[in-house]
Design an enzyme around this catalytic site. Structure first.
Site, PDB file in Angstrom:
ATOM      1  N   SER A 129      -8.719   5.625   3.232  1.00 31.20           N
ATOM      2  CA  SER A 129      -7.703   5.217   2.148  1.00 31.20           C
ATOM      3  C   SER A 129      -6.509   6.340   1.287  1.00 31.20           C
ATOM      4  O   SER A 129      -5.735   5.915   0.907  1.00 31.20           O
ATOM      5  CB  SER A 129      -7.430   4.168   2.093  1.00 31.20           C
TER       6      SER A 129
ATOM      7  N   ASP B 158      -9.817  -0.172   8.908  1.00 37.78           N
ATOM      8  CA  ASP B 158     -10.328   0.622   7.590  1.00 37.78           C
ATOM      9  C   ASP B 158     -10.592   2.174   7.480  1.00 37.78           C
ATOM     10  O   ASP B 158     -10.314   2.513   5.920  1.00 37.78           O
ATOM     11  CB  ASP B 158     -11.770   0.366   7.840  1.00 37.78           C
TER      12      ASP B 158
ATOM     13  N   GLU C 178      -6.267  -5.610  10.826  1.00 41.90           N
ATOM     14  CA  GLU C 178      -6.521  -3.773  10.054  1.00 41.90           C
ATOM     15  C   GLU C 178      -7.111  -3.202  10.026  1.00 41.90           C
ATOM     16  O   GLU C 178      -8.740  -3.683   9.627  1.00 41.90           O
ATOM     17  CB  GLU C 178      -5.578  -4.463   9.052  1.00 41.90           C
TER      18      GLU C 178
ATOM     19  N   LYS D 184      -8.484  -8.962   2.689  1.00 38.31           N
ATOM     20  CA  LYS D 184      -8.830  -8.105   3.747  1.00 38.31           C
ATOM     21  C   LYS D 184      -7.713  -8.381   5.393  1.00 38.31           C
ATOM     22  O   LYS D 184      -8.545  -9.175   5.550  1.00 38.31           O
ATOM     23  CB  LYS D 184      -9.805  -6.659   4.252  1.00 38.31           C
TER      24      LYS D 184
ATOM     25  N   TYR E 192      -1.383  -1.702  -4.231  1.00 39.88           N
ATOM     26  CA  TYR E 192      -2.505  -0.813  -4.043  1.00 39.88           C
ATOM     27  C   TYR E 192      -1.865   0.626  -3.530  1.00 39.88           C
ATOM     28  O   TYR E 192      -1.650   0.659  -2.296  1.00 39.88           O
ATOM     29  CB  TYR E 192      -2.998  -1.248  -2.402  1.00 39.88           C
TER      30      TYR E 192
ATOM     31  N   ASP F 170     -11.254  -0.158  -5.760  1.00 45.59           N
ATOM     32  CA  ASP F 170     -12.177   0.099  -5.572  1.00 45.59           C
ATOM     33  C   ASP F 170     -11.840   1.504  -6.429  1.00 45.59           C
ATOM     34  O   ASP F 170     -12.361   2.446  -7.436  1.00 45.59           O
ATOM     35  CB  ASP F 170     -11.957   1.639  -4.184  1.00 45.59           C
TER      36      ASP F 170
ATOM     37  N   TRP G 160     -22.538  -2.439  -5.002  1.00 42.42           N
ATOM     38  CA  TRP G 160     -21.902  -1.149  -5.562  1.00 42.42           C
ATOM     39  C   TRP G 160     -22.250  -1.400  -7.070  1.00 42.42           C
ATOM     40  O   TRP G 160     -22.614  -0.077  -7.370  1.00 42.42           O
ATOM     41  CB  TRP G 160     -20.074  -0.902  -5.465  1.00 42.42           C
TER      42      TRP G 160
ATOM     43  N   TRP H  28     -18.933   0.753   4.975  1.00 42.87           N
ATOM     44  CA  TRP H  28     -17.420  -0.389   5.126  1.00 42.87           C
ATOM     45  C   TRP H  28     -16.273  -0.020   5.632  1.00 42.87           C
ATOM     46  O   TRP H  28     -16.235  -0.638   6.079  1.00 42.87           O
ATOM     47  CB  TRP H  28     -17.057   0.254   3.723  1.00 42.87           C
TER      48      TRP H  28
ATOM     49  N   ARG I  26      -5.116   8.181  -4.196  1.00 41.70           N
ATOM     50  CA  ARG I  26      -6.176   7.208  -4.016  1.00 41.70           C
ATOM     51  C   ARG I  26      -7.377   7.294  -3.480  1.00 41.70           C
ATOM     52  O   ARG I  26      -7.816   8.333  -2.413  1.00 41.70           O
ATOM     53  CB  ARG I  26      -4.663   6.192  -3.533  1.00 41.70           C
ATOM     54  N   ASP I  27      -8.278   6.714  -3.544  1.00 35.95           N
ATOM     55  CA  ASP I  27      -9.804   6.617  -2.655  1.00 35.95           C
ATOM     56  C   ASP I  27     -10.527   8.081  -2.760  1.00 35.95           C
ATOM     57  O   ASP I  27     -10.144   8.195  -2.106  1.00 35.95           O
ATOM     58  CB  ASP I  27      -8.862   6.020  -0.420  1.00 35.95           C
TER      59      ASP I  27
ATOM     60  N   ASP J 225       0.471  -1.161   0.043  1.00 33.91           N
ATOM     61  CA  ASP J 225       0.101  -0.266   0.096  1.00 33.91           C
ATOM     62  C   ASP J 225       1.088   1.186   0.324  1.00 33.91           C
ATOM     63  O   ASP J 225       0.108   2.318   0.298  1.00 33.91           O
ATOM     64  CB  ASP J 225      -1.087  -0.141   1.296  1.00 33.91           C
TER      65      ASP J 225
HETATM   66  C1  BGC Z   1      -5.603   0.606   4.108  1.00 34.19           C
HETATM   67  C2  BGC Z   1      -4.039  -0.428   3.600  1.00 34.19           C
HETATM   68  C3  BGC Z   1      -3.808  -1.294   4.249  1.00 34.19           C
HETATM   69  C4  BGC Z   1      -5.187  -1.840   4.361  1.00 34.19           C
HETATM   70  C5  BGC Z   1      -4.969  -3.718   4.361  1.00 34.19           C
HETATM   71  C6  BGC Z   1      -6.286  -0.368   3.570  1.00 34.19           C
HETATM   72  O1  BGC Z   1      -7.538   0.599   3.537  1.00 34.19           O
HETATM   73  O2  BGC Z   1      -5.987   1.831   3.483  1.00 34.19           O
HETATM   74  O3  BGC Z   1      -3.326   0.861   4.316  1.00 34.19           O
HETATM   75  O4  BGC Z   1      -2.830  -1.685   3.533  1.00 34.19           O
HETATM   76  O5  BGC Z   1      -6.425  -1.453   4.013  1.00 34.19           O
HETATM   77  O6  BGC Z   1      -4.719  -3.374   5.699  1.00 34.19           O
END
Ligand code: BGC
Length: 398
Positions: free
Chosen positions: A132, A353, A351, A347, A120, A171, A219, A319, A125-126, A94
């Site tokens: 993100s 969102d 971690e 995912k 990613y 996305d 979506w 989300w 981005r996003d 990322d």
């Molecule tokens: C984040 C990334 C992360 C990924 C997996 C995304 O929503 O922006 O930084 O690596 O999720 O957790």
């Protein structure tokens, strides 16, 4: 993550995801003991790359999980949590600095397994959300190419004997279909298209299978979004020269939709009549033929990492860190559906969102909603309490 799209108010109705696949867990030590050798000759992927290969449990996520499990005092929960370290997941590249861990995610992969990564880092981005937003500003396509994609390709080229699956830029292309009214998405559009095309072309190596992100049923599954969605993806695929190693699409990435709950979670909503893709199975069944007629391969992989519990979201479009979620069906290439190559965990559960800190630059209001777990750290950062809930609510149990 994540774009927004038509969303509906729904009455919470708790249901359970049917579990079509076997559990692929074992004791945490099993990997070392059973570690098979890497392939002795170059790998050429054709057909379903998951049919005879298990997703590799990369050390980046398994060490997050091992330290999370060791911080749990309840022995039963701790041992269930430790099992997650053996589940194969996708490693998100990322940022440019994360390229440093790619080699670690690839060098010890046994011949009967497949390494999995998420590409990613597009400029801008996003574009339809904040949580993100990435490191590269709009306009830095040349940096994306030369400092992100090219170095990744160079690493992958060093490992021709290793099978690799990639999810391409979650996305991004879906946002260009449904959020093109936003200035940020307008600004990002050409960089997304050119960047994804460059990624597809450059990563088109024999040992790689690519899946372009296609959002989810809530979506691009709306009747009006199906054709433009399929065209949006297929155009970029063709601009890349129709690379052979593109297998199709990834759906439900970091998402919450059930694979086959029927009637679907939001099927009683007022606008449900405009969407026949009320679960991911239906979405793939409807979207895949559209892709095919738009000229793109249409096999799917579906993220089941966090979709064990339904009825949690107030609206389909929510989300961020959905409260009460559980780990879903374990990764498997046996899906019982000829359109679906695999259920995967894209995912890495635990971690975040997005942050719930309203003063943060990347605070997105979706992460402050009632159905979003709070407090939550920045996207990608570890949320121990959330991880523990995913373990508790896992179906099948861990
Ligand atoms: C984040 C990334 C992360 C990924 C997996 C995304 O929503 O922006 O930084 O690596 O999720 O957790």
């Amino acid at each position: 993550m994540k774009g927004t799209f038509a969303a509906i108010l729904v009455l919470a109705a708790s249901s359970v995801l049917a579990a079509p696949s076997p559990v692929e867990n074992g004791p945490i030590t099993a990997r070392a003991v059973n570690a098979a050798a890497a392939c002795a000759t170059p790998v050429t992927l054709s057909g379903n790359p998951f049919a005879s290969r298990k997703v590799y449990a990369n050390k980046f996520y398994s060490s997050e999980v091992i330290s999370a499990a060791s911080a749990i005092s309840d022995p039963a929960l701790a041992s269930a949590a430790a099992n997650v370290a053996n589940v194969g997941t996708f490693l998100w590249i990322d940022t440019r600095s994360k390229i440093a861990v790619v080699e670690d995610g690839i060098k010890d992969v046994p011949c009967d397994q497949i390494a999995a990564f998420v590409i990613y880092d597009l400029p801008g981005r996003d574009c339809a959300a904040k949580a993100s937003n990435g490191e590269l500003p709009v306009g830095s396509l040349s940096v994306y190419k030369s400092e992100y994609i090219d170095p990744i390709v160079a690493i992958f080229k060093k490992y021709p004997n290793t099978a690799i699956a990639l999810v391409i830029e979650p996305d991004s292309l879906p946002n260009l279909v449904t959020n093109s009214n936003l200035q940020t998405c307008k600004d990002s559009a050409s960089g997304y298209r050119d960047g994804v095309a460059y990624a597809l072309k450059s990563l088109n190596l024999p040992n790689i299978a690519m899946y372009i992100d296609a959002g989810h049923g809530g979506w691009l599954g709306w009747n009006d979004n199906l054709k433009p969605g399929a065209k949006g993806l297929a155009d970029v695929y063709k601009a890349a020269g129709s690379p052979k190693q593109v297998r199709g699409i990834a759906t439900n990435v970091a998402g919450w939709n059930s694979y086959d709950l029927s009637p679907g979670e939001f099927s009683k909503a007022a606008d449900a009549q405009w969407n026949k893709a009320q679960n991911e199975k239906q979405y793939v069944a409807i979207f895949s033929p559209e892709l095919k007629s738009a000229g793109m391969p249409s096999q799917a992989i579906i993220d089941t990492g966090r979709n064990a519990v339904t009825g949690l979201r107030k609206e389909w479009g929510h989300w961020c860190n959905v409260k009460g979620a559980g780990f879903g069906v374990r990764p498997t290439g046996s899906t019982g559906n000829s359109l679906v190559d695999a259920f995967v965990w894209v995912k890495p559960g635990g971690e975040s969102d997005g942050t719930s800190d309203t003063s943060a630059d990347r605070y997105d209001s979706f992460c402050g909603y009632e159905d979003a777990y709070q407090p939550s750290p920045e996207a990608g950062q570890w949320n121990q309490a959330y991880f523990e809930d995913l373990v508790r609510n896992a179906k099948p149990a861990l």
